[in-house]
Design an enzyme around this catalytic site. Sequence first.
Site, PDB file in Angstrom:
ATOM      1  CB  CYS A   1      -7.057  -0.911  -2.537  1.00 26.51           C
ATOM      2  SG  CYS A   1      -6.799   0.754  -3.139  1.00 26.51           S
TER       3      CYS A   1
ATOM      4  CG  HIS B   1      -3.325  -1.809  -0.271  1.00 26.64           C
ATOM      5  ND1 HIS B   1      -2.926  -1.809  -1.586  1.00 26.64           N
ATOM      6  CD2 HIS B   1      -4.068  -0.697  -0.095  1.00 26.64           C
ATOM      7  CE1 HIS B   1      -3.409  -0.736  -2.183  1.00 26.64           C
ATOM      8  NE2 HIS B   1      -4.100  -0.039  -1.306  1.00 26.64           N
TER       9      HIS B   1
ATOM     10  CG  ASN C   1      -3.106   3.030  -2.851  1.00 22.69           C
ATOM     11  OD1 ASN C   1      -3.026   1.981  -3.491  1.00 22.69           O
ATOM     12  ND2 ASN C   1      -4.159   3.342  -2.112  1.00 22.69           N
TER      13      ASN C   1
END
Length: 329
Positions: free
Chosen positions: A116, A256, A286
């Site tokens: 990520c 994020h 996500n």
Amino acid sequence: MNKITAAITAIGSYVPEYVLSNQVLETLVDTNDEWITSRTGIKERRLLKEEGKGTSFLAIKAAQNLLEKAKLDPKEIDLVIMATATPDMPVASTGVYVATQIGATNAFAFDLQAACSSFLFGMSTASAFIQSGKYKKVLLIGADKMSSIIDYTDRATCIIFGDGAGAVLFEPNFEGLGLQDEILKSDGIGREFLKIEAGGSILPPSEETVKNKQHFVFQDGKTVFKHAVSGMADVSEKIMERNNLSNDDVNWLVAHQANKRIIDATASRMNLDESKVLINIHRYGNTTSATLPLLLTDFEDKFKKGDNLIFAAFGGGFTWGAIYLKWAY
Ligand code: UT7
């Protein structure tokens, strides 16, 4: 001559049409809208459903969106960095294919994988090439088809992830705008808690690995959550301190989007007003490497030249970090 800094000069994005809502997930696994919303902040995500299309499809669309918006001739691009955790295939770089497909025929390309944090680490890499004076136009694309590695019978992961793509162009700046500072971190203790166990060199694919569902993402959510909260908040606070930025000086937190509670914890440590915290997790979940550029395109019309943006991410590995960037247009 003034020092060269690396500024973002154009952005683009793409999300697939299909919407996977919490209500649909309720029919797939034992979950409910109230749990997902209160524990994560997610309402829906986008999924690339068409067979035979991979991450490159998303990446090409995002890059084309940028090229059209910026009226940029792709032949001017020197380098394409493809940040992704879900390449089209294990070997043959996805970025190379994408560069050719968008007409960036004078560029070289490669993939960058840091889960990520791929896009955040890509920002650092792209900027370093610009700051060195070596290249003038670096296209950084963040794209992931997370639906290709998610088990839609596992409620611990299928509620979280979605597909998407975003692209940003880095160019030299001589007014001091662009990337100012970065703190990037990694720690290998993380790989037990968020991983795809099989399909790599330790455990190649076999009938057994398929049967055991070892080609899907496994996450020990609680442990990752704990590390994400402290990791992202620590580096965000530190980068403010190191650059003498007060909460008033920071215009936007571009964090994020893994869990709204992690973003809130980071914003709280930075003592930031809610209005400065960019949020789109409710729409996309996500999207791994696509999250940060999707935030940029969703909120592009709010940014003003000279605005101070703090980017922050946390991901598998573990990998995490924060970047301080001055908006350039
Ligand atoms: O982007 C890469 C980095 N990743 C992250 O940052 C993700 C970090 N982790 C998280 O965001 C959270 O840990 C999750 C959203 C994955 C899970 O939330 P949590 O608050 O940590 O839940 P939990 O795993 O501790 O589970 C709490 C309860 C459990 O039930 P019991 O044992 O208390 O009876 C779970 O079985 O919630 C249950 N549960 C669910 N219930 C309904 C777990 N998943 C679900 C679900 N729907 N989807």
